[in-house]
Scaffold this motif. Structure first.
Motif, PDB file in Angstrom:
ATOM      1  N   PRO A 132       0.872  -1.118   0.156  1.00  0.00           N
ATOM      2  CA  PRO A 132       0.016  -0.188   0.071  1.00  0.00           C
ATOM      3  C   PRO A 132       0.978   1.361   0.039  1.00  0.00           C
ATOM      4  O   PRO A 132       0.287   2.273  -0.552  1.00  0.00           O
ATOM      5  N   HIS A 133       1.975   1.082   0.379  1.00  0.00           N
ATOM      6  CA  HIS A 133       3.065   2.387   0.425  1.00  0.00           C
ATOM      7  C   HIS A 133       2.972   2.868  -0.970  1.00  0.00           C
ATOM      8  O   HIS A 133       3.547   4.093  -1.130  1.00  0.00           O
ATOM      9  N   LEU A 134       2.973   2.211  -2.081  1.00  0.00           N
ATOM     10  CA  LEU A 134       3.390   2.516  -3.163  1.00  0.00           C
ATOM     11  C   LEU A 134       2.281   3.224  -3.702  1.00  0.00           C
ATOM     12  O   LEU A 134       2.142   3.836  -5.043  1.00  0.00           O
ATOM     13  N   PHE A 135       1.159   3.493  -3.138  1.00  0.00           N
ATOM     14  CA  PHE A 135      -0.061   4.252  -3.422  1.00  0.00           C
ATOM     15  C   PHE A 135      -0.401   5.405  -2.952  1.00  0.00           C
ATOM     16  O   PHE A 135      -1.461   5.907  -2.878  1.00  0.00           O
ATOM     17  N   ARG A 136       0.462   5.971  -2.130  1.00  0.00           N
ATOM     18  CA  ARG A 136       0.249   7.156  -1.266  1.00  0.00           C
ATOM     19  C   ARG A 136       0.143   8.293  -2.277  1.00  0.00           C
ATOM     20  O   ARG A 136      -0.346   9.266  -2.008  1.00  0.00           O
ATOM     21  N   ALA A 137       1.186   8.258  -3.297  1.00  0.00           N
ATOM     22  CA  ALA A 137       0.751   9.369  -4.478  1.00  0.00           C
ATOM     23  C   ALA A 137       0.830   8.619  -5.809  1.00  0.00           C
ATOM     24  O   ALA A 137       1.436   7.716  -5.850  1.00  0.00           O
ATOM     25  N   TRP A 138       0.113   9.087  -6.731  1.00  0.00           N
ATOM     26  CA  TRP A 138      -0.021   8.722  -8.094  1.00  0.00           C
ATOM     27  C   TRP A 138       0.680   9.124  -9.031  1.00  0.00           C
ATOM     28  O   TRP A 138       0.483  10.141  -9.540  1.00  0.00           O
ATOM     29  N   ASP A 139       2.245   8.778  -9.309  1.00  0.00           N
ATOM     30  CA  ASP A 139       2.976   9.483 -10.147  1.00  0.00           C
ATOM     31  C   ASP A 139       3.763   8.490 -10.995  1.00  0.00           C
ATOM     32  O   ASP A 139       4.981   8.400 -11.056  1.00  0.00           O
ATOM     33  N   ARG A 140       2.941   7.613 -11.649  1.00  0.00           N
ATOM     34  CA  ARG A 140       3.325   6.682 -12.317  1.00  0.00           C
ATOM     35  C   ARG A 140       4.029   7.153 -13.620  1.00  0.00           C
ATOM     36  O   ARG A 140       3.567   8.132 -14.243  1.00  0.00           O
ATOM     37  N   GLY A 141       5.169   6.534 -13.860  1.00  0.00           N
ATOM     38  CA  GLY A 141       5.851   6.918 -15.062  1.00  0.00           C
ATOM     39  C   GLY A 141       6.634   8.299 -15.017  1.00  0.00           C
ATOM     40  O   GLY A 141       7.134   8.924 -15.991  1.00  0.00           O
ATOM     41  N   LEU A 142       6.684   8.947 -13.902  1.00  0.00           N
ATOM     42  CA  LEU A 142       7.241  10.219 -13.327  1.00  0.00           C
ATOM     43  C   LEU A 142       8.753  10.316 -14.333  1.00  0.00           C
ATOM     44  O   LEU A 142       9.060  11.269 -14.703  1.00  0.00           O
ATOM     45  N   PHE A 143       9.502   9.271 -14.268  1.00  0.00           N
ATOM     46  CA  PHE A 143      10.998   9.252 -14.744  1.00  0.00           C
ATOM     47  C   PHE A 143      11.307   9.184 -16.053  1.00  0.00           C
ATOM     48  O   PHE A 143      12.214   9.463 -16.322  1.00  0.00           O
ATOM     49  N   PHE A 144      10.248   8.628 -16.949  1.00  0.00           N
ATOM     50  CA  PHE A 144      10.507   8.756 -18.223  1.00  0.00           C
ATOM     51  C   PHE A 144       9.625   9.770 -18.816  1.00  0.00           C
ATOM     52  O   PHE A 144       9.565  10.043 -20.301  1.00  0.00           O
ATOM     53  N   ALA A 145       8.822  10.332 -18.014  1.00  0.00           N
ATOM     54  CA  ALA A 145       8.014  11.565 -18.868  1.00  0.00           C
ATOM     55  C   ALA A 145       8.972  12.588 -19.028  1.00  0.00           C
ATOM     56  O   ALA A 145       9.542  13.123 -18.453  1.00  0.00           O
ATOM     57  N   GLY A 146       8.710  13.069 -20.299  1.00  0.00           N
ATOM     58  CA  GLY A 146       9.417  14.288 -20.886  1.00  0.00           C
ATOM     59  C   GLY A 146      10.917  13.877 -21.325  1.00  0.00           C
ATOM     60  O   GLY A 146      11.758  14.773 -21.848  1.00  0.00           O
ATOM     61  N   THR A 147      11.312  12.651 -21.273  1.00  0.00           N
ATOM     62  CA  THR A 147      12.476  12.131 -21.927  1.00  0.00           C
ATOM     63  C   THR A 147      12.499  11.858 -23.248  1.00  0.00           C
ATOM     64  O   THR A 147      11.566  11.725 -24.053  1.00  0.00           O
ATOM     65  N   ASP A 148      13.595  11.835 -23.814  1.00  0.00           N
ATOM     66  CA  ASP A 148      13.674  11.440 -25.210  1.00  0.00           C
ATOM     67  C   ASP A 148      13.114  10.030 -25.616  1.00  0.00           C
ATOM     68  O   ASP A 148      12.682   9.642 -26.772  1.00  0.00           O
ATOM     69  N   GLU A 149      13.344   8.990 -24.724  1.00  0.00           N
ATOM     70  CA  GLU A 149      12.723   7.584 -24.604  1.00  0.00           C
ATOM     71  C   GLU A 149      11.389   7.516 -24.627  1.00  0.00           C
ATOM     72  O   GLU A 149      10.729   6.502 -24.733  1.00  0.00           O
ATOM     73  N   GLU A 150      10.588   8.791 -24.167  1.00  0.00           N
ATOM     74  CA  GLU A 150       9.150   8.558 -23.884  1.00  0.00           C
ATOM     75  C   GLU A 150       8.337   7.925 -25.182  1.00  0.00           C
ATOM     76  O   GLU A 150       7.298   7.389 -24.732  1.00  0.00           O
TER      77      GLU A 150
END
Length: 221
Positions: A132-150
């Motif tokens: 459940p600790h993985l659902f405290r904030a909903w920021d799925r895909g945060l680290f590929f958003a806006g990258t060249d690989e997106e």
């Protein structure tokens, strides 16, 4: 010349360990978790052969791009390169570090990553959702958003127990199973992973320390 051996430091190490176990709850959890993982790995040796990452042929020669917080990200990215992976499917996007690491290390690969559409979906899943600790904030895909690989990372949403995998049947070179760690989800995700594999495809499972993952893989082996 002073020679220091394991026997030399044994008693000081044991004393300090016992002191930490008595006074520090975090130390107790960490030691218990480490011992439990080693015990399960030892118990499974007759069915599951342990392999060190550097024993995987060619992995040490790959220049991985990725995050160093968890060695899995760059090891999996390197393994995808060795396997000449062109299609990668991930159960469990979370922050997107695995998806980005694979895409960045393998510029010809298309990455598909599946997660629930939002926190509200937790009330409607087919099986039990763990961590459940993985659902405290909903920021799925945060680290590929806006990258060249997106542009090569395809964010899919849905419950993996009911998701339509038909478009991916027989098309995926590497599948990474890292969704909910309840037994029913591990079994369901794994069965769907087998259906998506190409004839020479590979499945990787994460979080072997979870009892449900251990139980399913032990049965599968």
């Amino acid at each position: 010349m002073t020679r220091v051996t394991r026997r030399t430091i044994l008693l000081p190490v044991l004393r300090r360990t016992l002191r930490a176990l008595v006074s520090d709850p975090t130390a107790r959890r960490e030691v218990a978790s480490a011992l439990w993982l080693v015990a399960k790995q030892t118990a499974a040796r007759d069915t599951i052969r342990p392999v060190e990452p550097l024993a995987l042929r060619g992995v040490d020669l790959v220049r991985s791009r990725g995050f160093v917080g968890d060695p899995n990200w760059m090891v999996v990215a390197a393994l995808c390169s060795v396997l000449e992976c062109r299609t990668f499917f991930e159960f469990g996007t979370y922050l997107g570090k695995m998806a980005w690491s694979v895409a960045a290390t393998n510029p010809d690969a298309e990455v598909y990553t599946l997660d629930l559409p939002g926190e509200s979906a937790l009330r409607e899943t087919a099986f039990e959702v763990t961590d459940p600790h993985l659902f405290r904030a909903w920021d799925r895909g945060l680290f590929f958003a806006g990258t060249d690989e997106e542009s090569r990372i395809h964010q899919l949403t849905g419950d993996s127990a009911t998701f339509d995998f038909a478009p991916y049947r027989g098309r995926i070179d590497v599948v990474y199973v890292d969704g909910s760690h309840s037994y029913d989800y591990v079994k369901s995700d794994s069965e769907n992973a087998f259906g998506m594999l190409t004839p020479t495809g590979t499945i990787l499972w994460d979080d072997y320390q979870y009892p449900e993952v251990y139980k399913y893989l032990d049965e599968l082996s």
